[in-house]
Write a protein that holds these residues in place. Structure first.
Motif, mmCIF file in Angstrom:
data_model
loop_
_atom_site.group_PDB
_atom_site.id
_atom_site.type_symbol
_atom_site.label_atom_id
_atom_site.label_comp_id
_atom_site.label_asym_id
_atom_site.label_seq_id
_atom_site.Cartn_x
_atom_site.Cartn_y
_atom_site.Cartn_z
ATOM 1 N N GLN A 102 77.107 62.842 -106.193
ATOM 2 C CA GLN A 102 76.346 63.483 -105.117
ATOM 3 C C GLN A 102 75.536 62.458 -104.332
ATOM 4 N N ARG A 103 74.992 61.482 -105.050
ATOM 5 C CA ARG A 103 74.206 60.453 -104.372
ATOM 6 C C ARG A 103 75.107 59.689 -103.408
ATOM 7 N N GLU A 104 76.292 59.330 -103.883
ATOM 8 C CA GLU A 104 77.233 58.576 -103.065
ATOM 9 C C GLU A 104 77.701 59.418 -101.868
ATOM 10 N N ALA A 105 77.965 60.703 -102.137
ATOM 11 C CA ALA A 105 78.402 61.590 -101.055
ATOM 12 C C ALA A 105 77.322 61.659 -99.981
ATOM 13 N N GLN A 106 76.080 61.782 -100.416
ATOM 14 C CA GLN A 106 74.976 61.885 -99.467
ATOM 15 C C GLN A 106 74.888 60.608 -98.633
ATOM 16 N N ARG A 107 75.056 59.464 -99.301
ATOM 17 C CA ARG A 107 74.979 58.188 -98.585
ATOM 18 C C ARG A 107 76.072 58.115 -97.510
ATOM 19 N N LEU A 108 77.284 58.562 -97.873
ATOM 20 C CA LEU A 108 78.389 58.511 -96.913
ATOM 21 C C LEU A 108 78.180 59.508 -95.787
ATOM 22 N N LEU A 109 77.611 60.672 -96.119
ATOM 23 C CA LEU A 109 77.371 61.667 -95.079
ATOM 24 C C LEU A 109 76.336 61.151 -94.086
#
Ligand SMILES: Nc1ncnc2c1ncn2[C@@H]1O[C@H](COP(=O)(O)OP(=O)(O)OP(=O)(O)O)[C@@H](O)[C@H]1O
Ligand SMILES: [Mg+2]
Lengths: 364, 287
Positions: free
Chosen positions: A118-125
């Motif tokens: 989720q952290r990585e997804a948020q960073r990419l978003l």
């Protein structure tokens, strides 16, 4: 962004593909792509762009040739082992997963725990400028937003190569420009080797470091946008990339750098021998772009009759019929009161400069 | 272009067009159902005394409850078999060429083109003591004495599963056909193997079809009077036969009515569990 690895090189080595149905979709294609380059695969519908893309991604096993990513020959690897990111034309987001789960999908497949995902997804978003959309479902997003999610999802697996199949085809014109800029920006920061499939030549010329022009499964030319536009190697490239007038003629004299051609329309012009050396007396097709023709007052150039003048905003396009009955387009910048010519007016036309006309040996 | 007359708002069509069907429904479905309800609320066979006696009888009678239980279980087993066998067929259908697709559809639809009675008798021929299975196994020397296949729960489940298979396969084929094939490729390119792709993408997105198929198969399996009775034989009793005995043989109409109402409610309960499950699982794969 510093942790994102730079792109790896991609070599398409003599790749040929024949579908089981017998269709020869791709024929002996060679591409040598450096790490971090943006390449456009440009060609008309059915020329084999998608086939080549799917071969690189591993969805299709080519009949002949090799695909080399970095130092590895990847032909034996299935798509899920190739670390190639793909953005599909219709985005192909998982409709039952939230934006965040879509972006984290590839990480989940690699066994990464939920919190990290989720952290990585948020960073990419955040990278694709959709930080507040993580809990939405794809159908609650606009087309452009869906595409950004698709891009974030492809980038999440830190691919060594990014493939985009007609990424902008479904977007309207303004959004298309936004996304083109966006993808170019993301590509620059991440340094990922990127291959964009398109049949839109403006898109290819504006986005790519180099353009590969395909026709009927064959590579016509692979070069920088200015090479392809200004120094086309084949008649196909000359007419497919940008618009071009084709005028038949006969070679009067020729050397390696220049040819004197007598146009059937009735003038002698100097043209660049584009497809290799030309033989004296041989028939050629001369290509001159509309913006490289000018009206001349004297007896140089060839005669024609104006059919119609179309004011297209910044330019005015005149349709002129030559003495031998060919239709020729002339494009003039609209400076001051560039006059719309009267229909039926007799004019004379000549190329702006010798290097701006290309002569190709006539086929048939 | 402009608004063609055909684009008239549907609600502006008179409800009158639906009247014939509504009337048919009223006379032949709602009215008998009400009569059934009315009958079931009487304590005596002559239907003179009101009361909940029939329901109390059913719900306190271990035999009746076991019949209900085994019928619901039978439905679950048939549904499970159909799902497990039907899913691969539907999956295959979406991945083969048009010629094979035609063949698969034909095979799937074939059971629908023959009478239930004929199909059931075919199963008797296959499952019987001297039937095809036993004869084959014996001639191969795998067994000495014939296996008891007919008149067993196993036999009923297998025969019903074959008979109801199209009800499962057709909705599954439709549901799988709606899934964008690019999703498979997308999943794969993101590093997922085929099993992960199946469980994370294909299965969730085919849920509407799974639920429709399960509901249809379940409802059809537990009410399949002919197959249940012929393959199950005398030893096994399921709700439809139980009901039939009470009504036709024993002429106990109020009790038979109560059985039908309880059966109906049980089926509705199971079906609504299916639908709720479907609604809970997001991802109707809508656009
Ligand atoms: N699965 C297939 N089986 C047989 N032939 C195919 C298949 N897919 C594509 N072809 C053929 O191969 C050729 C190249 O197809 P491809 O899809 O690669 O073209 P494309 O350049 O991507 O075209 P477009 O711009 O329309 O997407 C076409 O002639 C097509 O008919
Ligand atoms: Mg394509």
């Amino acid at each position: 962004m510093a942790e994102m690895q730079g792109g790896r090189s991609l070599v398409v080595d003599a790749v040929t593909h024949r579908y089981p149905s017998g269709a020869l979709a791709v024929e002996n294609i060679n591409l040598d792509i450096k790490g971090g380059e943006i390449i456009a695969l440009l060609g008309p519908s059915g020329c084999g762009k998608t086939t080549l893309l799917r071969i690189i991604a591993g969805f299709i096993a080519q009949t002949q040739g090799r695909i080399i990513i970095g130092d590895d020959i990847v032909d034996a690897l299935p798509p899920n082992k190739r670390a190639v990111g793909i953005v599909f034309q219709n985005y192909a987001l998982f409709p039952h997963l939230t934006v965040s789960d879509n972006v984290g999908y590839g990480l989940a497949a690699r066994g990464i725990d939920k919190a990290t995902r989720q952290r990585e997804a948020q960073r990419l978003l955040e990278l694709v400028q959709l930080p507040t959309m993580s809990e939405r479902l794809p159908r609650q997003l606009s087309g452009g937003q869906q595409q950004r999610v698709a891009l974030a999802r492809a980038l999440a697996i830190k691919p060594s190569i990014l493939l985009l199949d007609e990424p902008f085809a479904a977007l309207d014109k303004n959004l298309r420009l936004d996304m083109q800029i966006e993808i170019k920006r993301l590509q620059r920061v991440s340094g990922i080797t990127t291959l964009i499939v398109t049949h839109d030549q403006e898109e290819a010329l504006s986005m790519a470091d180099r353009v590969a022009v395909l026709s009927h499964g064959k590579l016509e030319q692979f070069g920088s946008p200015s090479d392809v536009y200004d120094r086309p190697q084949t008649l196909f490239v000359n007419t497919f990339v940008g618009s071009s007038n084709r005028m038949p003629g006969v070679v009067v004299s020729a050397d390696r750098t220049a040819a004197k051609v007598r146009l059937d329309a009735g003038a002698e012009i100097i043209a660049r021998p584009a497809g290799g050396t030309l033989s004296e007396g041989g028939r050629v097709t001369v290509c001159i772009r509309p913006e490289h023709l000018q009206f001349v007052g004297d007896e140089t150039g060839f005669a024609g009759v104006v059919g119609m003048s179309l004011p297209l905003g910044a330019t005015v396009v005149h349709e002129v019929t030559t003495a031998d009955g060919f239709g020729v387009k002339v494009s003039q910048a609209r400076i001051g009161e560039t006059r719309a010519l009267e229909s039926g007016a007799a004019v004379r036309l000549a190329p702006l400069a010798p290097s701006l006309a290309n002569a190709f040996p006539a086929t048939l | 272009m402009g608004a063609a007359p055909a684009t008239r708002d549907v609600t502006s069509y008179g409800m009158g067009l639906a009247a014939p069907l509504a009337l048919f429904f009223l006379v032949f479905f709602v009215a008998p159902l009400l009569q059934l309800l009315w009958l079931s609320l009487h304590n005596d066979t002559a239907a003179l005394h009101w009361g909940l006696g029939q329901y109390l009888h059913f719900l306190t009678d271990p035999f009746s409850l076991s019949v209900l239980g085994s019928t619901l279980l039978l439905g679950a087993e048939v549904t499970a078999v159909c799902l497990v066998l039907g899913f691969p067929i539907a999956w295959l259908y979406q991945r083969v060429g048009p010629k094979l697709q035609t063949i698969i559809i034909l095979i799937v639809l074939l059971p629908l083109l023959t009478s239930v009675v004929v199909r059931t008798f075919a199963w008797i021929v296959i499952l019987g003591r001297q039937g095809i299975i036993n004869a084959t196994l014996q001639s191969l020397g795998i067994i000495d004495t014939p296996l008891k296949l007919l008149y067993t729960q196993f036999g009923v489940v297998i025969a019903l599963a074959q008979v109801q298979m199209p009800l499962m396969t057709l909705p599954l084929i439709t549901a799988l056909g709606r899934i964008d094939p690019n999703l498979d490729d997308a999943s794969c390119s993101l590093g997922a193997g085929s099993w992960r792709t199946f469980f994370r993408v294909v299965l969730p997105l085919s849920l509407p079809g799974v639920i429709a198929g399960c509901t249809l198969t379940y409802a059809a399996a537990i009410t399949a009077f002919i197959t249940q009775s012929l393959i199950g034989g005398g030893q096994m009793l399921f709700m439809p036969m139980y009901l039939y005995q009470q009504a036709s043989t024993l002429q106990n109409w109020p009790f038979a009515s109560a059985i039908s109402i309880i059966f109906l409610l049980a089926v509705l309960a199971v079906v609504s569990v299916f639908t709720t499950l479907g609604r809970l699982s997001r991802g109707y794969g809508g656009t």
